[in-house]
Design an enzyme around this catalytic site. Structure first.
Site, PDB file in Angstrom:
ATOM      1  N   ASP A 184       0.857  -1.189   0.000  1.00 25.49           N
ATOM      2  CA  ASP A 184       0.000   0.000   0.000  1.00 25.49           C
ATOM      3  C   ASP A 184       0.894   1.240   0.000  1.00 25.49           C
ATOM      4  OD1 ASP A 184      -1.868  -1.999   0.378  1.00 25.49           O
ATOM      5  OD2 ASP A 184      -2.971  -0.951   1.952  1.00 25.49           O
TER       6      ASP A 184
ATOM      7  N   LYS B  42      -6.760   3.480  -2.909  1.00 27.71           N
ATOM      8  CA  LYS B  42      -7.117   3.438  -1.486  1.00 27.71           C
ATOM      9  C   LYS B  42      -7.342   4.857  -0.994  1.00 27.71           C
ATOM     10  CE  LYS B  42      -4.901   2.120   2.910  1.00 27.71           C
ATOM     11  NZ  LYS B  42      -3.745   1.407   3.516  1.00 27.71           N
TER      12      LYS B  42
ATOM     13  N   LYS C 253      -9.965   0.277  -2.145  1.00 25.92           N
ATOM     14  CA  LYS C 253      -9.831  -0.024  -0.718  1.00 25.92           C
ATOM     15  C   LYS C 253     -10.205   1.222   0.072  1.00 25.92           C
ATOM     16  CE  LYS C 253      -6.539  -1.256   2.944  1.00 25.92           C
ATOM     17  NZ  LYS C 253      -5.188  -1.796   3.272  1.00 25.92           N
TER      18      LYS C 253
END
Length: 214
Positions: free
Chosen positions: A91, A153, A182
């Site tokens: 991430d 995300k 996400k």
């Protein structure tokens, strides 16, 4: 929902004061509830990989976290190190300043470098929606997809931003079907989780995974 709620959850601890004992507890809960992954700082990737060996819980770490202002070279090196330590998912935080300055080529190259270093494993791009206008959220989502990321995300959780239904919808509307969303930051209840999933989130980053499932 196209899967049980536990498989949406990246069980997360990214506090700077997290200890090995905290990681051990996190991984035990991840095994108990069979979460999608544990999301941890890079220094604990090898430990988590050992603790979760033989399970289908993935190891996720953060790259360029939490500011996204590291050089591209450092982000790529951090990704490579985590890859060899046993990481499955990465991430990364975009360079928010470069995005706001409309230096889109820089932002895309930054993401591409991490995608390359991840060697085919999942890359999720944290765009820090809290700092962005709706148009910037849309642009960041499109750039992430063009750069080869697998997810976009919402937030790092290191500011006042929380994952919102509105941001998730913008992100979802600006990526192809091959890329997912996400939602992360401030997700504490099952009601919040279900609303974000309904809006288009395919993963949820939260430290309240156990409470949400129960």
């Amino acid at each position: 929902m196209n899967k049980p709620i536990n498989k949406y959850i990246d069980h997360t601890i990214l506090k700077p004061f997290a200890t090995e004992a905290d990681i051990e507890k996190l991984c035990a809960q991840a095994k108990q509830y069979n979460f999608a992954s544990v999301c941890i700082n890079p220094c604990y990737v090898s430990l988590a990989a050992k603790l979760l060996e033989g399970t289908d819980v993935n190891i996720c770490t953060v790259i360029g976290f939490p500011l996204g202002a590291n050089t591209t070279h450092i982000k790529a090196a951090e990704t490579e190190q985590a890859y060899y330590d046993g990481c499955d998912e990465f991430d990364m935080v975009i360079n928010v300043g470069q995005l706001k300055a409309k230096n889109y080529a820089y932002v895309k190259r930054d993401i591409e470098a991490v995608v390359t270093a991840a060697r085919g494993k999942l890359v999720k791009v944290i765009i820090e929606t809290f700092y962005l206008t709706p148009e910037e959220i849309a642009v960041a989502s499109r750039l992430s997809a063009e750069a080869g990321a697998h997810f976009v995300k919402t937030c790092t959780g290191f500011n006042d931003g929380i994952a919102t239904v509105e941001a998730v919808k913008i992100m979802k509307n600006n990526i192809p079907d091959t890329v997912s969303v996400k939602a992360s930051s401030g997700i504490r209840t099952k009601e919040q989780a279900l609303a974000l999933i309904e809006a288009g989130a395919d993963r949820l980053g939260t430290s309240a995974g156990a409470a949400i499932v129960e």
